[in-house]
Write an enzyme that holds these catalytic residues in place. Sequence first.
Site, PDB file in Angstrom:
ATOM      1  N   SER A  64       0.826  -1.216   0.000  1.00  0.00           N
ATOM      2  CA  SER A  64       0.000   0.000   0.000  1.00  0.00           C
ATOM      3  C   SER A  64       0.856   1.261   0.000  1.00  0.00           C
ATOM      4  CB  SER A  64      -0.903   0.006   1.237  1.00  0.00           C
ATOM      5  OG  SER A  64      -1.545  -1.239   1.383  1.00  0.00           O
TER       6      SER A  64
HETATM    7  C1  LIG Z   1      -3.321  -4.045  -0.262  1.00  0.00           C
HETATM    8  S1  LIG Z   1      -2.843  -5.727  -0.091  1.00  0.00           S
HETATM    9  C2  LIG Z   1      -2.189  -5.801   1.530  1.00  0.00           C
HETATM   10  C3  LIG Z   1      -0.910  -5.052   1.749  1.00  0.00           C
HETATM   11  C4  LIG Z   1      -0.077  -5.579   2.886  1.00  0.00           C
HETATM   12  N1  LIG Z   1      -0.590  -5.233   4.194  1.00  0.00           N
HETATM   13  C5  LIG Z   1       1.386  -5.180   2.734  1.00  0.00           C
HETATM   14  O1  LIG Z   1       1.942  -4.570   3.651  1.00  0.00           O
HETATM   15  O2  LIG Z   1       1.968  -5.504   1.692  1.00  0.00           O
HETATM   16  C6  LIG Z   1      -4.396  -6.551   0.125  1.00  0.00           C
HETATM   17  C7  LIG Z   1      -4.264  -8.031   0.459  1.00  0.00           C
HETATM   18  O3  LIG Z   1      -5.532  -8.526   0.844  1.00  0.00           O
HETATM   19  C8  LIG Z   1      -5.563  -9.888   0.509  1.00  0.00           C
HETATM   20  N2  LIG Z   1      -6.953 -10.368   0.518  1.00  0.00           N
HETATM   21  C9  LIG Z   1      -7.897 -10.292  -0.461  1.00  0.00           C
HETATM   22  N3  LIG Z   1      -9.040 -10.878  -0.064  1.00  0.00           N
HETATM   23  C10 LIG Z   1      -8.819 -11.319   1.216  1.00  0.00           C
HETATM   24  C11 LIG Z   1      -9.622 -11.993   2.153  1.00  0.00           C
HETATM   25  N4  LIG Z   1     -10.881 -12.340   1.892  1.00  0.00           N
HETATM   26  N5  LIG Z   1      -9.072 -12.266   3.363  1.00  0.00           N
HETATM   27  C12 LIG Z   1      -7.778 -11.933   3.664  1.00  0.00           C
HETATM   28  N6  LIG Z   1      -6.979 -11.292   2.789  1.00  0.00           N
HETATM   29  C13 LIG Z   1      -7.488 -10.985   1.591  1.00  0.00           C
HETATM   30  C14 LIG Z   1      -4.890  -9.952  -0.840  1.00  0.00           C
HETATM   31  O4  LIG Z   1      -4.402 -11.264  -1.112  1.00  0.00           O
HETATM   32  C15 LIG Z   1      -3.801  -8.906  -0.683  1.00  0.00           C
HETATM   33  O5  LIG Z   1      -2.581  -9.500  -0.339  1.00  0.00           O
END
Ligand SMILES: C[S@@+](CC[C@H](N)C(=O)[O-])C[C@H]1O[C@@H](n2cnc3c(N)ncnc32)[C@H](O)[C@@H]1O
Length: 337
Positions: A64
């Site tokens: 992000s």
């Molecule tokens: C914006 S990224 C997260 C960034 C992370 N915190 C970092 O520091 O790199 C969003 C993440 O949410 C995950 N995601 C999507 N749907 C999800 C779900 N239902 N439960 C948990 N994680 C999920 C995706 O796989 C993705 O890795």
Amino acid sequence: MSGWAEAFASVPRHLFVPRFYRQDGTGAWQPLTGTDPAYPEAVYSNTALTTQLDEHGVPTSSSSQPSIMLAMLESLDVSESNRILELGTGTGYNAALLCHRLGDANVTSIDINPGLVETAARHLRQAGFNPTLAIRDGAEGYPDNGPYQRIISTVGLHTIPRPLLQQTAPDAVIVAPLGYGIVRATVTAPGHATGRFLATPAHFMARRTGGAGPRFDAALEQSPTVTGVPPADLLSRLRFPASVALPGYTSCSWRGEDGELDAVGLWTPDGSTAIAHTSGTVRQTGPRRLWDTIEDLAKIFGDEPERDAFLLTITPTTQTVFYENEDGPNWVLPAMP
Ligand SMILES: C[S@@+](CC[C@H](N)C(=O)[O-])C[C@H]1O[C@@H](n2cnc3c(N)ncnc32)[C@H](O)[C@@H]1O
């Protein structure tokens, strides 16, 4: 230097993002790795870095934007002994910042994608961190390590999943992207929480749930009605209120060869779809008439409203977003995530 600024200065982002994708002039995604001369500056820029694409070229994970990460971390208002749950491990970079500040034993991070969790675990170990990681739908939380004093979601939500509330300690703080904003809610009693949205605009990758896609063909078969609301307003002043009133909506735009907007489309996970043309015609299909909601919002919001004028109130049975105060216009969020 604030505790979080110090964490950002200490934890190297490049360890967690050895490769990411950028769009070139044609919109095609091109990988960028450590050997590329543009990499060192790009990996430390204040931008979100796309780290994973699906088979259609749609981003499914990213690191992000650091300024938004910082705003969310600051708003958690942590003390060093807090136990925290993160939804959306992604690259593991945010989890590393949490470990740096709170210690490995206090940090749990979950993601739905097994490959991402595995890679994040490796990078976290290389950086000297060892939080609890799990492959899990964020909506389930991770009760084994609760109760948590803090919960942070880095995946976009439509509502605060009920299991998370059950895993909170008294007075816990939950910071989560909700639509095109970020809400900060404090638990006030079991099953109850309340709090305002941050002023910061933001849009996170939506939690993957698998709702319906747009039904443009069915919409185009409907008789047109006339709207006085310019379609461009959905992409600007009404974007955030629409994300509260139509949780989980997606929009797209069609432009002419001159680049001018022709029409916008919007749809929700229940299959409702609307197409609004700049000529003023609207066609809608599905269980809900989405553009009617946009017209209602246009009457309430002459200008783009400040996000921190919105308040979320959670009770054991409902989640409601109010504008300004509990006597103001309000929208009930869906019961199920
Ligand atoms: C914006 S990224 C997260 C960034 C992370 N915190 C970092 O520091 O790199 C969003 C993440 O949410 C995950 N995601 C999507 N749907 C999800 C779900 N239902 N439960 C948990 N994680 C999920 C995706 O796989 C993705 O890795």
